[in-house]
Motif scaffolding. Sequence first.
Motif, PDB file in Angstrom:
ATOM      1  N   VAL A  52       5.718  -1.989 -10.900  1.00 37.95           N
ATOM      2  CA  VAL A  52       5.365  -1.498 -10.098  1.00 37.95           C
ATOM      3  C   VAL A  52       6.220  -0.830  -8.378  1.00 37.95           C
ATOM      4  O   VAL A  52       6.947  -0.815  -8.174  1.00 37.95           O
ATOM      5  N   TRP A  53       6.345  -2.646  -7.580  1.00 37.45           N
ATOM      6  CA  TRP A  53       6.612  -2.501  -6.586  1.00 37.45           C
ATOM      7  C   TRP A  53       7.882  -2.439  -6.322  1.00 37.45           C
ATOM      8  O   TRP A  53       8.915  -2.112  -5.421  1.00 37.45           O
ATOM      9  N   ALA A  54       8.863  -4.175  -7.552  1.00 36.50           N
ATOM     10  CA  ALA A  54       9.654  -3.957  -7.941  1.00 36.50           C
ATOM     11  C   ALA A  54      10.784  -2.833  -7.710  1.00 36.50           C
ATOM     12  O   ALA A  54      11.610  -2.649  -7.189  1.00 36.50           O
ATOM     13  N   CYS A  55      10.654  -2.319  -9.123  1.00 40.52           N
ATOM     14  CA  CYS A  55      10.484  -0.934  -9.413  1.00 40.52           C
ATOM     15  C   CYS A  55      11.234  -0.025  -8.119  1.00 40.52           C
ATOM     16  O   CYS A  55      12.109   0.951  -8.943  1.00 40.52           O
ATOM     17  N   GLY A  59      14.439   1.298  -7.679  1.00 39.72           N
ATOM     18  CA  GLY A  59      14.852   3.178  -7.448  1.00 39.72           C
ATOM     19  C   GLY A  59      15.746   3.421  -6.265  1.00 39.72           C
ATOM     20  O   GLY A  59      16.162   4.185  -5.483  1.00 39.72           O
ATOM     21  N   HIS A  60      14.157   2.849  -5.105  1.00 38.26           N
ATOM     22  CA  HIS A  60      14.775   3.611  -3.693  1.00 38.26           C
ATOM     23  C   HIS A  60      16.115   2.994  -3.108  1.00 38.26           C
ATOM     24  O   HIS A  60      16.748   3.897  -3.135  1.00 38.26           O
ATOM     25  N   ALA A  61      16.199   1.873  -3.526  1.00 37.24           N
ATOM     26  CA  ALA A  61      17.609   0.871  -2.672  1.00 37.24           C
ATOM     27  C   ALA A  61      19.167   1.710  -4.180  1.00 37.24           C
ATOM     28  O   ALA A  61      20.197   1.995  -3.047  1.00 37.24           O
ATOM     29  N   LEU A  62      18.733   2.219  -5.256  1.00 34.92           N
ATOM     30  CA  LEU A  62      19.969   2.461  -6.226  1.00 34.92           C
ATOM     31  C   LEU A  62      20.373   3.934  -5.759  1.00 34.92           C
ATOM     32  O   LEU A  62      20.589   4.748  -6.236  1.00 34.92           O
ATOM     33  N   GLY A  63      18.944   4.844  -5.413  1.00 35.59           N
ATOM     34  CA  GLY A  63      19.042   6.469  -5.397  1.00 35.59           C
ATOM     35  C   GLY A  63      18.808   7.187  -6.596  1.00 35.59           C
ATOM     36  O   GLY A  63      19.264   7.572  -6.780  1.00 35.59           O
ATOM     37  N   VAL A  64      18.239   6.108  -7.731  1.00 34.48           N
ATOM     38  CA  VAL A  64      17.978   6.692  -8.847  1.00 34.48           C
ATOM     39  C   VAL A  64      16.145   5.860  -8.939  1.00 34.48           C
ATOM     40  O   VAL A  64      16.494   4.866  -9.097  1.00 34.48           O
ATOM     41  N   ALA A  65      15.659   6.680  -9.314  1.00 35.96           N
ATOM     42  CA  ALA A  65      13.941   6.498  -9.658  1.00 35.96           C
ATOM     43  C   ALA A  65      13.752   5.574 -10.579  1.00 35.96           C
ATOM     44  O   ALA A  65      13.367   4.931 -11.027  1.00 35.96           O
ATOM     45  N   LEU A 117       5.410  11.771 -14.047  1.00 39.18           N
ATOM     46  CA  LEU A 117       5.483   9.858 -12.120  1.00 39.18           C
ATOM     47  C   LEU A 117       7.130   9.347 -12.665  1.00 39.18           C
ATOM     48  O   LEU A 117       7.838   9.303 -13.521  1.00 39.18           O
ATOM     49  N   LYS A 118       7.054   9.900 -11.491  1.00 34.79           N
ATOM     50  CA  LYS A 118       8.071   9.260 -10.735  1.00 34.79           C
ATOM     51  C   LYS A 118       7.856   7.196 -10.037  1.00 34.79           C
ATOM     52  O   LYS A 118       6.548   7.518  -9.884  1.00 34.79           O
ATOM     53  N   ASN A 119       8.709   7.024  -8.814  1.00 33.88           N
ATOM     54  CA  ASN A 119       8.519   5.887  -8.529  1.00 33.88           C
ATOM     55  C   ASN A 119       8.664   5.039  -9.282  1.00 33.88           C
ATOM     56  O   ASN A 119       8.253   4.946 -10.804  1.00 33.88           O
ATOM     57  N   GLY A 120       7.618   3.432  -8.672  1.00 31.54           N
ATOM     58  CA  GLY A 120       7.557   2.306  -9.603  1.00 31.54           C
ATOM     59  C   GLY A 120       6.617   2.943 -10.770  1.00 31.54           C
ATOM     60  O   GLY A 120       6.900   2.256 -11.647  1.00 31.54           O
TER      61      GLY A 120
END
Length: 145
Positions: A52-55, A59-65, A117-120
């Motif tokens: 959850v943390w890593a993804c 995802g935030h760093a790449l700009g793609v969830a 559901l988005k994010n990690g």
Amino acid sequence: MIAFGFGSGLAPKAPGTVGTLLGLPLFWLIAAATQDLPKQIALIIAVFLLGVWACGRTGHALGVADHGGMVWDEIVAFALVLLFTPVGWLWIVLAFALFRLFDILKPWPIRLADARLKNGFGVMFDDLLAAGYAIAVIKGLQWLV
């Protein structure tokens, strides 16, 4: 590194399938760490939360969830499936095929979770649901045989 499955998510074709294969060594590590099912599930929860943390961060760093190269969700979910899979290569191959089938087809409510559901957490959760479907089918087949 974690979200991309130590590079397996960079496979040019079917990164999710390639990443899923790493669920087997993760399962072996968990099984080697403890034979106690509740402790094994606790370890799965720990690597799920790590995902959850890593993804989320990746995802935030790449700009793609939910970037296609993030495969930690498949790795952890397949390791969970293997916790409930009978011993033997035929069962492992069946578990792999079932998990990939449900992860790709995304039957209800997997598709709904994937869309909403988005994010990690969202990245990790839909694969957890696919794992649940695969486990249910395996247990049903095990009961029949």
